[in-house]
Enzyme design. Structure first.
Site, PDB file in Angstrom:
ATOM      1  N   PHE A  50      -0.176  -5.946  -6.529  1.00  0.00           N
ATOM      2  CA  PHE A  50       0.433  -7.227  -6.928  1.00  0.00           C
ATOM      3  C   PHE A  50      -0.421  -8.405  -6.430  1.00  0.00           C
ATOM      4  O   PHE A  50      -1.027  -9.135  -7.224  1.00  0.00           O
ATOM      5  CB  PHE A  50       1.878  -7.249  -6.394  1.00  0.00           C
ATOM      6  CG  PHE A  50       2.472  -8.605  -6.197  1.00  0.00           C
ATOM      7  CD1 PHE A  50       2.484  -9.537  -7.224  1.00  0.00           C
ATOM      8  CD2 PHE A  50       3.037  -8.946  -4.971  1.00  0.00           C
ATOM      9  CE1 PHE A  50       3.041 -10.800  -7.033  1.00  0.00           C
ATOM     10  CE2 PHE A  50       3.597 -10.201  -4.774  1.00  0.00           C
ATOM     11  CZ  PHE A  50       3.590 -11.132  -5.799  1.00  0.00           C
ATOM     12  N   ASN A  64      -6.599   3.118  -4.642  1.00  0.00           N
ATOM     13  CA  ASN A  64      -6.278   4.507  -5.016  1.00  0.00           C
ATOM     14  C   ASN A  64      -5.006   4.585  -5.858  1.00  0.00           C
ATOM     15  O   ASN A  64      -4.514   5.674  -6.142  1.00  0.00           O
ATOM     16  CB  ASN A  64      -6.147   5.401  -3.771  1.00  0.00           C
ATOM     17  CG  ASN A  64      -4.923   5.055  -2.937  1.00  0.00           C
ATOM     18  OD1 ASN A  64      -4.263   4.048  -3.182  1.00  0.00           O
ATOM     19  ND2 ASN A  64      -4.628   5.885  -1.946  1.00  0.00           N
ATOM     20  N   LYS A 105      -1.873   5.526   7.961  1.00  0.00           N
ATOM     21  CA  LYS A 105      -3.312   5.781   7.816  1.00  0.00           C
ATOM     22  C   LYS A 105      -4.056   4.584   7.219  1.00  0.00           C
ATOM     23  O   LYS A 105      -5.144   4.234   7.674  1.00  0.00           O
ATOM     24  CB  LYS A 105      -3.543   7.032   6.956  1.00  0.00           C
ATOM     25  CG  LYS A 105      -3.250   8.333   7.713  1.00  0.00           C
ATOM     26  CD  LYS A 105      -3.386   9.565   6.831  1.00  0.00           C
ATOM     27  CE  LYS A 105      -4.824   9.880   6.486  1.00  0.00           C
ATOM     28  NZ  LYS A 105      -4.915  11.112   5.663  1.00  0.00           N
ATOM     29  N   ASN A 111     -12.208   1.637   8.733  1.00  0.00           N
ATOM     30  CA  ASN A 111     -13.302   1.836   7.760  1.00  0.00           C
ATOM     31  C   ASN A 111     -13.761   0.521   7.141  1.00  0.00           C
ATOM     32  O   ASN A 111     -14.969   0.290   6.972  1.00  0.00           O
ATOM     33  CB  ASN A 111     -12.846   2.779   6.635  1.00  0.00           C
ATOM     34  CG  ASN A 111     -12.750   4.224   7.093  1.00  0.00           C
ATOM     35  OD1 ASN A 111     -13.337   4.605   8.103  1.00  0.00           O
ATOM     36  ND2 ASN A 111     -12.002   5.028   6.360  1.00  0.00           N
ATOM     37  N   TYR A 126       5.176   0.774   9.220  1.00  0.00           N
ATOM     38  CA  TYR A 126       4.483  -0.373   8.600  1.00  0.00           C
ATOM     39  C   TYR A 126       4.164  -1.420   9.669  1.00  0.00           C
ATOM     40  O   TYR A 126       3.025  -1.884   9.782  1.00  0.00           O
ATOM     41  CB  TYR A 126       5.383  -0.955   7.517  1.00  0.00           C
ATOM     42  CG  TYR A 126       4.832  -2.134   6.755  1.00  0.00           C
ATOM     43  CD1 TYR A 126       3.777  -1.990   5.860  1.00  0.00           C
ATOM     44  CD2 TYR A 126       5.398  -3.408   6.901  1.00  0.00           C
ATOM     45  CE1 TYR A 126       3.294  -3.075   5.143  1.00  0.00           C
ATOM     46  CE2 TYR A 126       4.931  -4.494   6.174  1.00  0.00           C
ATOM     47  CZ  TYR A 126       3.880  -4.331   5.298  1.00  0.00           C
ATOM     48  OH  TYR A 126       3.413  -5.407   4.580  1.00  0.00           O
ATOM     49  N   LYS A 154       0.355  -2.403  11.006  1.00  0.00           N
ATOM     50  CA  LYS A 154      -0.196  -3.758  10.858  1.00  0.00           C
ATOM     51  C   LYS A 154      -0.526  -4.364  12.221  1.00  0.00           C
ATOM     52  O   LYS A 154      -1.492  -5.120  12.362  1.00  0.00           O
ATOM     53  CB  LYS A 154       0.794  -4.645  10.098  1.00  0.00           C
ATOM     54  CG  LYS A 154       0.948  -4.282   8.625  1.00  0.00           C
ATOM     55  CD  LYS A 154      -0.273  -4.670   7.796  1.00  0.00           C
ATOM     56  CE  LYS A 154      -0.021  -4.484   6.296  1.00  0.00           C
ATOM     57  NZ  LYS A 154      -1.170  -4.864   5.479  1.00  0.00           N
TER      58      LYS A 154
END
Ligand code: NAD
Ligand code: UDP
Length: 309
Positions: free
Chosen positions: A11, A32, A91, A99, A145, A149
């Site tokens: 979004f 993904n 993850k 990454n 979540y 974060k």
């Protein structure tokens, strides 16, 4: 500039791609599609300054060529997903942030992390300034979540301090607009979908909990201003106009002409009682404040969902 947007088919990510392309940049979107959709970026397919890479950012990331900026938005964000795909959320917030920071370091790119008001948890300070450390249940269903974060913010600051990466942290408060998924589970698509089907709106609890809703164009403007600023400390971006969820439901029934009313359902675990951003820092550092009144933003969003249904 050449800019990587993770979560670019989501979004907010897809609106960000539109804005960056309109500003003349080259955009690589990576996603993904776990909660996003190719429909959100289908209109960019012929654009020579746009490239899409289907990839899970929790796996090693390879992007050929230079990058000036990495913007890490990839993460499911609906409370419905906190119970459905909790490990993927943990993850992408941890490994995915590691990454993407590593990529920014290797490319010498500026880095922006899309963080969230959820770092404040069920806040004991109201409204929430960036200096508030939050009230989070680490083992609750929302914890996957919130803690992902919070970890993401920590590792972003560590890369800034240790490796000198030029980082930004935007704490996004409830944002809504076209391209949210109809079955996303968040309150705006739920209520509008129900209203357009002529069903009663499902208010969780007694509806006295509050939220503050920001239209996506305002959010993107704040995000770009933060990116272009020199500010490395977190900045709240959100609309300080606070409403109860019950009043919000009544507003959506009025705007859609839905006469089916409201039904009350159980309140989800750890649902924050109140939420409203203190945007003093955004105002003073970025000269930013929201421009779109909620009725106007909702009209655009209702029109989008009506066309989709
Ligand atoms: P969204 O679900 O529409 O977008 C997230 C995108 O990330 C999706 O396209 C999804 O497929 C992609 N994604 C998830 N995991 C991935 C992975 N491992 N690899 C690659 N792509 C992956 O949600 P959104 O509302 O657009 O949220 C975007 C970002 O903004 C998120 O980081 C979210 O936490 C943050 N945020 C949003 C809000 C809001 O109100 N919309 C509030 C606070 C923070
Ligand atoms: N909510 C609701 N009915 C719904 C969906 C959500 O009453 O069908 C409430 C939810 O309990 C929360 C608020 O609306 O208090 C905002 O929920 P959302 O899922 O959009 O995200 P949150 O702000 O909680 O992260």
């Amino acid at each position: 500039m050449r800019i990587l947007v993770t979560g670019g088919a989501g979004f907010i990510g897809s609106h960000l791609c539109d804005r960056l392309l309109a500003d003349g940049h080259e955009v690589v979107a990576m996603d993904n599609l776990i909660t996003g959709t190719a429909d959100n970026i289908a209109h960019l397919a012929g654009n020579r300054r746009f490239k899409f890479i289907f990839h899970d950012v929790t796996e090693y990331i390879y992007v050929p060529g230079p990058l000036d900026v990495v913007m890490h938005l990839a993460s499911p964000a609906s409370p419905v997903d906190f119970a459905r795909i909790p490990i993927q959320i943990l993850k992408v917030g941890s490994l995915g942030t590691h990454n993407t920071l590593g990529l920014a370091l290797a490319k010498g790119a500026r880095y922006l992390l899309a963080s969230t008001s959820e770092v404040y948890g069920d806040p004991l300070v109201h409204p929430q300034p960036e200096s508030y450390w939050g009230n989070v249940n680490p083992i609750g269903v929302r914890g996957v979540y919130d803690e992902a974060k919070r970890f993401a913010e920590s590792i972003t600051m560590a890369y800034h301090r240790v490796h000198g990466v030029d980082t930004r942290i935007i704490r996004i408060f409830n944002t809504y607009g076209p391209r949210m998924r109809l079955n996303d589970g968040r309150v705006v698509p739920n209520f509008i979908g129900q209203a357009l089907r002529g069903e009663p709106l499902t208010v969780y609890g007694d509806g006295s909990q509050t939220r503050s809703f920001c239209f996506v164009s305002d959010l993107i403007e704040g995000m770009i201003r933060l990116l272009m600023s020199g500010e490395t400390q977190p900045v709240n971006i959100g609309n300080p106009t606070e409403v109860t969820i019950l009043a919000f439901a009544e507003m959506i029934n009025a705007l859609t002409g839905n006469r089916a009313g409201i039904v009350f359902k159980p309140l989800p675990e750890d649902d924050p009682r109140v939420r409203r951003p203190d945007i003093t820092r955004a105002r003073t550092i970025l000269g930013w404040e929201p421009q779109v009144p909620v009725e106007v933003g909702l009209e655009h969003t209702i029109a989008y969902f009506r066309a989709k249904m």
